[in-house]
Design a protein around this motif. Structure first.
Motif, short mmCIF file in Angstrom:
data_model
loop_
_atom_site.label_atom_id
_atom_site.label_comp_id
_atom_site.label_asym_id
_atom_site.label_seq_id
_atom_site.Cartn_x
_atom_site.Cartn_y
_atom_site.Cartn_z
N ASP A 14 -15.64 115.18 17.27
CA ASP A 14 -14.34 115.19 17.92
C ASP A 14 -13.81 116.62 17.99
O ASP A 14 -13.90 117.38 17.02
CB ASP A 14 -13.34 114.32 17.16
CG ASP A 14 -12.00 114.27 17.87
OD1 ASP A 14 -11.92 113.64 18.94
OD2 ASP A 14 -11.04 114.86 17.35
N PRO A 27 -15.74 115.32 31.75
CA PRO A 27 -14.61 115.49 30.83
C PRO A 27 -13.40 116.11 31.50
O PRO A 27 -13.52 116.83 32.49
CB PRO A 27 -15.18 116.41 29.75
CG PRO A 27 -16.26 117.18 30.45
CD PRO A 27 -16.88 116.20 31.41
N SER A 43 -17.24 122.87 19.68
CA SER A 43 -18.43 123.07 20.51
C SER A 43 -18.92 124.51 20.45
O SER A 43 -20.13 124.76 20.34
CB SER A 43 -18.13 122.69 21.97
OG SER A 43 -17.84 121.33 22.10
N GLU A 91 -22.06 112.23 17.49
CA GLU A 91 -20.77 112.32 18.17
C GLU A 91 -19.81 113.08 17.27
O GLU A 91 -19.82 112.91 16.05
CB GLU A 91 -20.22 110.92 18.48
CG GLU A 91 -18.92 110.94 19.27
CD GLU A 91 -18.41 109.54 19.61
OE1 GLU A 91 -17.24 109.42 20.02
OE2 GLU A 91 -19.18 108.56 19.47
N THR A 107 -24.44 120.61 23.64
CA THR A 107 -23.27 119.75 23.51
C THR A 107 -22.93 119.17 24.87
O THR A 107 -23.04 119.84 25.90
CB THR A 107 -22.05 120.51 22.96
OG1 THR A 107 -21.73 121.60 23.82
CG2 THR A 107 -22.31 121.01 21.55
N ASN A 152 -11.33 113.12 25.44
CA ASN A 152 -12.75 113.27 25.77
C ASN A 152 -13.59 112.83 24.57
O ASN A 152 -13.15 112.92 23.43
CB ASN A 152 -13.08 114.73 26.09
CG ASN A 152 -12.47 115.20 27.40
OD1 ASN A 152 -12.34 114.42 28.35
ND2 ASN A 152 -12.08 116.46 27.47
N TYR A 153 -14.82 112.37 24.86
CA TYR A 153 -15.82 112.19 23.82
C TYR A 153 -16.74 113.41 23.84
O TYR A 153 -17.03 113.96 24.90
CB TYR A 153 -16.68 110.95 24.09
CG TYR A 153 -15.99 109.62 23.90
CD1 TYR A 153 -14.93 109.45 23.00
CD2 TYR A 153 -16.42 108.49 24.61
CE1 TYR A 153 -14.32 108.22 22.83
CE2 TYR A 153 -15.82 107.25 24.44
CZ TYR A 153 -14.77 107.12 23.55
OH TYR A 153 -14.18 105.90 23.38
N HIS A 154 -17.23 113.79 22.66
CA HIS A 154 -18.11 114.96 22.52
C HIS A 154 -19.37 114.57 21.77
O HIS A 154 -19.31 113.81 20.80
CB HIS A 154 -17.38 116.08 21.77
CG HIS A 154 -16.16 116.58 22.48
ND1 HIS A 154 -16.18 117.64 23.34
CD2 HIS A 154 -14.87 116.15 22.44
CE1 HIS A 154 -14.96 117.85 23.82
NE2 HIS A 154 -14.14 116.96 23.27
N ALA A 158 -20.07 116.31 26.93
CA ALA A 158 -18.76 115.67 26.82
C ALA A 158 -18.53 114.79 28.03
O ALA A 158 -19.17 114.93 29.06
CB ALA A 158 -17.65 116.73 26.71
#
Length: 402
Positions: free
Chosen positions: A36, A389, A45, A34, A8, A17-19, A10
């Motif tokens: 959230d 992140p 995560s 992607e 994972t 943040n984007y994950h 970020a």
């Protein structure tokens, strides 16, 4: 071709943040998805990392088998962040499988029904009010709302969605009204005259700015209960609404609202899995079922769309994430026959486009479907590293300006 590694990643996305999931195969093909983790879903995560132990060594093409096995392993606590983690893995598997075959993901879903997808400008005025540090120009009054309405029309969009805001006595300094998310904290979720008055002012300004030539959508989220939703619907009965979006835990209550509503009702963006959607379909609780494909998995979302079709209901994807999620939703939207429209955010953070190898192509309010393998875009890892992140404090995006 088998799964060799799942990671994972970020990055900083301004106020959130984007994950991402990076799934590497033993043949060197990488699948991406992607997901959230900030909006009410902490810990996704960690669940992905734990579930990955059961995925490593499995054939990438067996995503339905993998999903079924993961469901069996987690059945006592199914749903929630576990469902979100399973969806993130499924979506990365789909990307890897499509890339191995040299085809777009929509080819795995039965092929595309349409070459371009009508989109609506989501969070219109909302982002510029709630997050003025990241989205310019900041909106500080009703003139700013009128201006963005004119911008929507000028840029070729035919539909826009906004939210509820409360203005001060001078009709300035709007603040988001989201008691369903604790802003302000008002758990009774009552809707008073001030909320109704402010909502009318805001909608009138947006329509006036656009010259009355766009379809108007309103998102009420979880910000009222049945009585309050009905008060709002009666207050705006004279507006020509494309839809009013309502979240409700009760399909019966939502069905009751829909049968009294002067406007079409959309709902269900927070539901997980076909089993949760079915009571709403049986109740005929909404005109449009909103499906979050990052949360459900695109393959599983097709099953939801099929069930919606059987109940004479169209679907629309929930999409307020990064460009990879937009393309994941676009492949879903291209493949389902019963599509109503697709959500997308036009206001973006300054470095958004740097984070991805390709950005969505939008022409005259329509997203043009690419024919590149997989999702048609993937994160730029060097750019992700350049925007590390943020740390703590992002649950429900509580760090935003209020």
């Amino acid at each position: 071709m088998k799964v060799a590694k799942i990671e994972t990643l970020a990055c900083d996305a301004g106020w959130r943040n984007y994950h991402f999931v990076k799934l590497t195969t033993d043949e060197g093909i990488v699948g991406w998805s992607e997901f959230d983790e900030g909006f009410g879903a902490p810990g996704v995560s960690a669940v992905i990392h734990k579930l990955s132990e059961r995925v490593i060594g499995k054939p990438v093409s067996d995503h339905e088998v993998i999903y079924a096995e993961l469901y069996c392993a987690t059945r006592p606590a199914a749903g929630g962040v576990i469902a979100l983690a399973m969806a993130a893995i499924e979506n990365a598997l789909l990307d890897a499988k499509a890339k191995a075959l040299g085809v777009p993901v929509y080819a795995l879903l039965g092929g595309k029904v349409r070459d371009k997808i009508r989109v609506y400008w989501s969070h219109c005025a909302t982002w510029r009010i709630n997050h003025p540090d990241y989205y310019k120009p900041a909106i500080k009054d009703l003139d700013g709302v009128k201006a963005i309405g004119a911008e929507v029309k000028k840029k070729g969009f035919t539909a826009a969605k906004t939210n509820i805001f409360i203005y001060d006595d001078k009709k300035q300094n709007p603040k988001g009204y989201r008691p369903g998310f604790g802003v302000p904290f008002s758990p009774a979720l009552n809707v008073d005259r001030d909320v109704l008055r402010n909502l009318r002012m805001h909608l009138e300004a947006l329509v006036d700015g656009a010259g009355g030539e766009i379809d108007l959508l309103l998102d009420l989220n979880f910000n009222a209960k049945t009585e309050g939703y009905l008060r709002i619907l009666r207050e705006i009965a004279d507006f020509k609404m494309f839809w009013v979006e309502i979240d409700s835990y009760s399909p019966e209550a939502l069905g009751y609202i829909r049968r009294q509503s002067p406007h079409p009702i959309s709902s269900c963006e927070t539901l997980l899995g076909l089993r949760e959607f079915l009571p709403y379909f049986r109740e005929q609780a909404m005109d449009v079922a909103i499906v979050d494909t990052p949360w459900n998995g695109v393959w599983q979302s097709m099953k939801i769309a099929n069930a919606a079709e059987a109940h004479e209901v169209n679907v629309a994807p929930h999409n307020f994430y990064g460009h990879l999620c937009t393309m994941m939703n676009a492949h879903f939207s291209a493949a389902v026959p019963n599509l109503r429209i697709m959500e997308t955010d036009i206001d973006r953070i300054a470095w958004d486009d740097e984070l991805f190898t390709h950005v969505p192509e939008i022409v005259d309010g329509h997203l043009i479907m690419p024919d590149r393998p997989g999702w048609g875009t993937e994160p730029n890892e060097e750019a992700l590293k350049a925007h590390p992140p943020k740390g703590k404090g992002l649950l429900n995006y509580g760090s935003e300006k209020k």
